[in-house]
Scaffold this motif. Structure first.
Motif, PDB file in Angstrom:
ATOM      1  N   ASP A 290       0.823  -1.208   0.000  1.00  0.00           N
ATOM      2  CA  ASP A 290       0.000   0.000   0.000  1.00  0.00           C
ATOM      3  C   ASP A 290       0.859   1.262   0.000  1.00  0.00           C
ATOM      4  O   ASP A 290       0.488   2.282  -0.601  1.00  0.00           O
ATOM      5  N   GLY A 291       2.024   1.205   0.664  1.00  0.00           N
ATOM      6  CA  GLY A 291       2.938   2.346   0.645  1.00  0.00           C
ATOM      7  C   GLY A 291       3.473   2.616  -0.746  1.00  0.00           C
ATOM      8  O   GLY A 291       3.615   3.773  -1.163  1.00  0.00           O
ATOM      9  N   LEU A 292       3.769   1.561  -1.516  1.00  0.00           N
ATOM     10  CA  LEU A 292       4.227   1.738  -2.897  1.00  0.00           C
ATOM     11  C   LEU A 292       3.094   2.259  -3.784  1.00  0.00           C
ATOM     12  O   LEU A 292       3.329   3.046  -4.705  1.00  0.00           O
ATOM     13  N   ILE A 293       1.869   1.814  -3.523  1.00  0.00           N
ATOM     14  CA  ILE A 293       0.721   2.355  -4.265  1.00  0.00           C
ATOM     15  C   ILE A 293       0.578   3.848  -3.995  1.00  0.00           C
ATOM     16  O   ILE A 293       0.299   4.641  -4.906  1.00  0.00           O
ATOM     17  N   ASP A 294       0.789   4.236  -2.744  1.00  0.00           N
ATOM     18  CA  ASP A 294       0.738   5.661  -2.391  1.00  0.00           C
ATOM     19  C   ASP A 294       1.825   6.440  -3.123  1.00  0.00           C
ATOM     20  O   ASP A 294       1.607   7.572  -3.562  1.00  0.00           O
ATOM     21  N   TYR A 295       3.004   5.832  -3.276  1.00  0.00           N
ATOM     22  CA  TYR A 295       4.100   6.476  -4.010  1.00  0.00           C
ATOM     23  C   TYR A 295       3.712   6.714  -5.469  1.00  0.00           C
ATOM     24  O   TYR A 295       3.888   7.811  -6.012  1.00  0.00           O
ATOM     25  N   ILE A 296       3.173   5.677  -6.120  1.00  0.00           N
ATOM     26  CA  ILE A 296       2.790   5.802  -7.526  1.00  0.00           C
ATOM     27  C   ILE A 296       1.687   6.838  -7.701  1.00  0.00           C
ATOM     28  O   ILE A 296       1.744   7.683  -8.604  1.00  0.00           O
ATOM     29  N   SER A 297       0.684   6.786  -6.843  1.00  0.00           N
ATOM     30  CA  SER A 297      -0.426   7.726  -6.972  1.00  0.00           C
ATOM     31  C   SER A 297       0.024   9.164  -6.715  1.00  0.00           C
ATOM     32  O   SER A 297      -0.492  10.102  -7.326  1.00  0.00           O
ATOM     33  N   THR A 298       1.023   9.360  -5.845  1.00  0.00           N
ATOM     34  CA  THR A 298       1.546  10.701  -5.598  1.00  0.00           C
ATOM     35  C   THR A 298       2.256  11.239  -6.832  1.00  0.00           C
ATOM     36  O   THR A 298       2.116  12.418  -7.182  1.00  0.00           O
ATOM     37  N   VAL A 299       3.025  10.375  -7.516  1.00  0.00           N
ATOM     38  CA  VAL A 299       3.663  10.786  -8.768  1.00  0.00           C
ATOM     39  C   VAL A 299       2.616  11.196  -9.792  1.00  0.00           C
ATOM     40  O   VAL A 299       2.762  12.197 -10.502  1.00  0.00           O
ATOM     41  N   MET A 300       1.527  10.444  -9.867  1.00  0.00           N
ATOM     42  CA  MET A 300       0.453  10.758 -10.809  1.00  0.00           C
ATOM     43  C   MET A 300      -0.246  12.055 -10.447  1.00  0.00           C
ATOM     44  O   MET A 300      -0.569  12.871 -11.320  1.00  0.00           O
ATOM     45  N   VAL A 301      -0.479  12.274  -9.165  1.00  0.00           N
ATOM     46  CA  VAL A 301      -1.124  13.509  -8.713  1.00  0.00           C
ATOM     47  C   VAL A 301      -0.267  14.723  -9.047  1.00  0.00           C
ATOM     48  O   VAL A 301      -0.774  15.790  -9.384  1.00  0.00           O
ATOM     49  N   ASN A 302       1.051  14.562  -8.980  1.00  0.00           N
ATOM     50  CA  ASN A 302       1.954  15.679  -9.260  1.00  0.00           C
ATOM     51  C   ASN A 302       1.914  16.142 -10.707  1.00  0.00           C
ATOM     52  O   ASN A 302       2.448  17.195 -11.032  1.00  0.00           O
ATOM     53  N   THR A 303       1.298  15.355 -11.581  1.00  0.00           N
ATOM     54  CA  THR A 303       1.116  15.825 -12.957  1.00  0.00           C
ATOM     55  C   THR A 303       0.079  16.927 -13.031  1.00  0.00           C
ATOM     56  O   THR A 303       0.020  17.651 -14.024  1.00  0.00           O
ATOM     57  N   GLY A 304      -0.762  17.041 -11.986  1.00  0.00           N
ATOM     58  CA  GLY A 304      -1.795  18.073 -11.975  1.00  0.00           C
ATOM     59  C   GLY A 304      -3.009  17.731 -12.798  1.00  0.00           C
ATOM     60  O   GLY A 304      -3.852  18.593 -13.052  1.00  0.00           O
ATOM     61  N   ARG A 305      -3.140  16.470 -13.203  1.00  0.00           N
ATOM     62  CA  ARG A 305      -4.228  16.093 -14.092  1.00  0.00           C
ATOM     63  C   ARG A 305      -5.107  14.987 -13.525  1.00  0.00           C
ATOM     64  O   ARG A 305      -5.927  14.425 -14.239  1.00  0.00           O
ATOM     65  N   ILE A 306      -4.912  14.651 -12.267  1.00  0.00           N
ATOM     66  CA  ILE A 306      -5.694  13.564 -11.681  1.00  0.00           C
ATOM     67  C   ILE A 306      -5.689  13.722 -10.169  1.00  0.00           C
ATOM     68  O   ILE A 306      -4.725  14.227  -9.587  1.00  0.00           O
ATOM     69  N   SER A 307      -6.771  13.281  -9.531  1.00  0.00           N
ATOM     70  CA  SER A 307      -6.864  13.362  -8.077  1.00  0.00           C
ATOM     71  C   SER A 307      -6.245  12.115  -7.453  1.00  0.00           C
ATOM     72  O   SER A 307      -5.998  11.113  -8.122  1.00  0.00           O
ATOM     73  N   LYS A 308      -6.037  12.175  -6.150  1.00  0.00           N
ATOM     74  CA  LYS A 308      -5.410  11.056  -5.445  1.00  0.00           C
ATOM     75  C   LYS A 308      -6.314   9.826  -5.465  1.00  0.00           C
ATOM     76  O   LYS A 308      -5.837   8.689  -5.646  1.00  0.00           O
ATOM     77  N   VAL A 309      -7.611  10.027  -5.312  1.00  0.00           N
ATOM     78  CA  VAL A 309      -8.548   8.898  -5.310  1.00  0.00           C
ATOM     79  C   VAL A 309      -8.560   8.212  -6.670  1.00  0.00           C
ATOM     80  O   VAL A 309      -8.491   6.984  -6.779  1.00  0.00           O
TER      81      VAL A 309
END
Length: 630
Positions: A517-536
């Motif tokens: 789950d921590g690695l999933i949080d890492y990937i989702s944070t990288v995706m969120v940093n694009t500014g084009r998608i929410s964390k959920v």
């Protein structure tokens, strides 16, 4: 500002709070930030996790541990500090959660170590050899930047202003074979290359252009400079070897403010900036065969080597004070300058600093003093000139004076406030020593540009050193999550067969699931940093892709942004027959070391606080027993 719950593990909470700094530093979509000092009012422009930590005043013990860990990692690898700190926070959350569930510290460490072994094994299995990435030519490649947006680009390319493209001139088969067998690399047509491969026993050379493109991580301009460094070093290499020439120890940077960023370039030799007084000396010495000496330490009266221990508690007492006599420092300066003049020295290269008095006296006698020279540059000058560097000026003799140094005027900086001239110091031979000129009209941005260049340079350096790469764009992390989930299923199956839901290994599946789950949080944070998608939505997409790849673990899942529909904020995996615009890679050794250091940091904080808490509880129990006895 984080509220610490003193009923829980305090150290892990602090580590988790500090890790929040890294969230905005993940991925290629990194924005510049101003760090302001409340006391002095001064500010710094930063864009990396390492620089943010460096500018903070971390007074707590955990903060100092974080700073030392990141500093040690950055000193060697120059990249991956954001990943290190984020995962330290993510796995601190795992440890905190496990402690709340009643899992002992020993069991937490054992299970998390198993999880790390699973991740490292997944890295080794999915690593790609760079020797199989084709053959290309650095000699005949012209770097161009395309400003067109890339379709189906991965999040690791979202902030790129363009993609690196290369024009390869057409060569005959004979010319292609000649370059193939030389130190350079040429991308050939498949039919022509197959003929040459049959004729030549030479192994395939890695496609440096392709690797550099995949490791740029959004820093196109910096990576283009790195590729140019390799091209120039390969050009000067006279040895008949079958591997790319990239000696990172012979690369130096020179930051030149006041010019646009597109004026950055790579030149042979060592370019340094000089003051107005030093510029006068340089003009006098230009294009001459100079006598040079190399000094490893500082050129000052107070400098002592590391093994010197000054006696404590001793005071020198004189019978009388002679106000007319010169100070001890002045006497040393006079003696040193006289010694240099007797040796007819024109140029002094110093690894450390020189005191102001020495520089002034040397300038009067037309001796150029250059400070802060890299140790590797001194080594290059020493090997080519046949001299041995010394630690103190008093050690200099005729055997320590070289004669193969030249100073050339590179650029006039008379309009600059601090510096007056840029000169190029070289040995006049093909030494492979190159200087990367970094320019910017914003002075505060130069440090960030230098960090980006070294990050790209060391990514390519370790790619060639490891001779292997990992799938980028969070592909490796997704494979690790998949392997951790498989290990969880394995433990569940074992417990079910033994009908022992609360057995000794029950905690392992809990810990491994939390690490995934921590690695999933890492990937989702990288995706969120694009500014084009929410964390959920990011977590939902990651979970969906993991399900899609359950039956196809052989193909590395890289996240790609679906840009077909601008209104769609969905990350999708490329279809099997769909060509990728750019392959994204990560470094094998850098990522593995960042993960190890992150887990070691968590274990250190976890065990240290646990021992302190355990000690307090033991004393409390003893005190209670003593009261009962009374």
């Amino acid at each position: 500002i984080t509220i610490i719950n003193h009923r829980q593990h305090v150290g892990l909470q602090k580590l988790l709070a500090l890790a929040g700094i890294s969230h905005s530093s993940l991925g290629p979509c990194i924005k510049y930030k101003f760090i302001q000092d409340d006391k002095s009012g001064e500010s710094a422009l930063v864009c990396s996790c390492f620089r943010i930590i460096e500018t903070m005043e971390l007074t707590c013990a955990v903060g100092q541990l974080v700073h030392e860990t990141i500093q040690a990692h950055q000193k060697i690898y120059h990249t991956g500090s954001g990943c290190l700190l984020f995962l330290a926070g993510a796995w601190s959350r795992v440890a905190l959660d496990c402690l709340q569930r009643g899992i002992s510290v020993g069991n937490i460490i054992s299970a998390m170590s198993e999880g790390m072994d699973v991740c490292l094994d997944a890295c080794r299995k999915c690593a790609v050899s760079i020797d199989g990435l084709g053959v290309t030519s650095l000699e005949s490649c012209a770097v161009k930047v395309s400003k067109k947006p890339i379709k189906n680009s991965s999040p690791a390319l979202c902030s790129m202003q363009g993609t690196i493209k290369f024009d390869v001139k057409t060569l005959t088969v004979g010319e292609q074979r000649k370059i193939k067998l030389s130190r350079h690399f040429c991308e050939m047509k498949s039919e022509d290359f197959s003929k040459v491969l049959l004729q030549s026993p030479q192994p395939k050379l890695p496609d440096i252009v392709h690797i550099a493109e995949g490791l740029s991580h959004g820093c196109d301009d910096a990576m283009k400079l790195v590729v140019e460094v390799i091209r120039m070093q390969s050009k000067t290499n006279q040895e008949d070897v079958s591997y790319p020439m990239f000696d990172i120890t012979k690369v130096v940077t020179c930051m030149l403010p006041g010019l646009p960023e597109d004026h950055g370039c790579v030149v042979f030799g060592c370019v340094v900036l000089l003051s107005a007084e030093q510029a006068t000396v340089a003009h006098h010495l230009k294009e001459q065969q100079l006598k040079v000496v190399l000094i490893n330490g500082d050129l000052s009266h107070t400098y002592r080597h590391l093994g010197f221990n000054r006696p404590t508690g001793m005071h020198r007492v004189r019978d009388h004070i002679d106000f007319s006599s010169s100070s001890k420092e002045d006497e040393w300066v006079k003696r040193t300058v006289t010694h240099l003049l007797n040796l007819e020295v024109n140029l002094i290269l110093i690894h450390g600093h020189a005191c102001e008095k020495v520089i002034q006296h040397c300038c009067r006698h037309r001796i150029l003093v250059v400070e802060n020279v890299k140790a590797s540059v001194l080594k290059t000058f020493a090997s080519l000139s046949g001299v041995v560097p010394v630690t103190f000026a008093a050690q200099l003799s005729k055997q320590n004076v070289g004669t193969r140094a030249k100073v050339a005027i590179w650029k006039d900086l008379s309009s600059h406030e601090k510096y007056s001239l840029a000169v190029n110091i070289s040995t006049g031979s093909n030494s492979g020593l190159v200087t990367v000129i970094l320019t910017s009209s914003i002075h505060g941005k130069l440090q960030a540009l230098e960090d980006q260049f070294w990050a790209c340079a060391y990514r390519l350096h370790y790619a060639l050193k490891d001779r292997a790469l990992l799938p980028g764009a969070c592909g490796t992390e997704m494979l690790c999550i998949h392997q951790l989930q498989k290990r969880v299923e394995y433990h569940v199956t074992c417990h079910r067969e033994k009908n022992d839901e609360r057995g000794t290994n029950h905690y392992r599946r809990v810990v491994l699931d939390l690490m995934a789950d921590g690695l999933i949080d890492y990937i989702s944070t990288v995706m969120v940093n694009t500014g084009r998608i929410s964390k959920v939505k990011a977590r939902t997409q990651v979970s969906q892709q993991l399900q899609d790849y359950l039956g196809n673990a052989a193909k590395s899942p890289q996240l790609f942004l679906n840009s077909e529909n601008q209104d769609s904020e969905v990350f999708t995996a490329p279809k099997p027959n769909e060509a990728r615009a750019v392959e994204i890679y990560d470094n094998l050794s850098v990522k593995q070391e960042a993960w190890r250091k992150a887990l070691d940091l968590v274990f250190l904080v976890l065990q240290t606080d646990a021992e302190i808490i355990t000690g307090v509880e033991q004393k409390t129990e003893i005190a209670k027993n003593s009261l009962l006895l009374l």
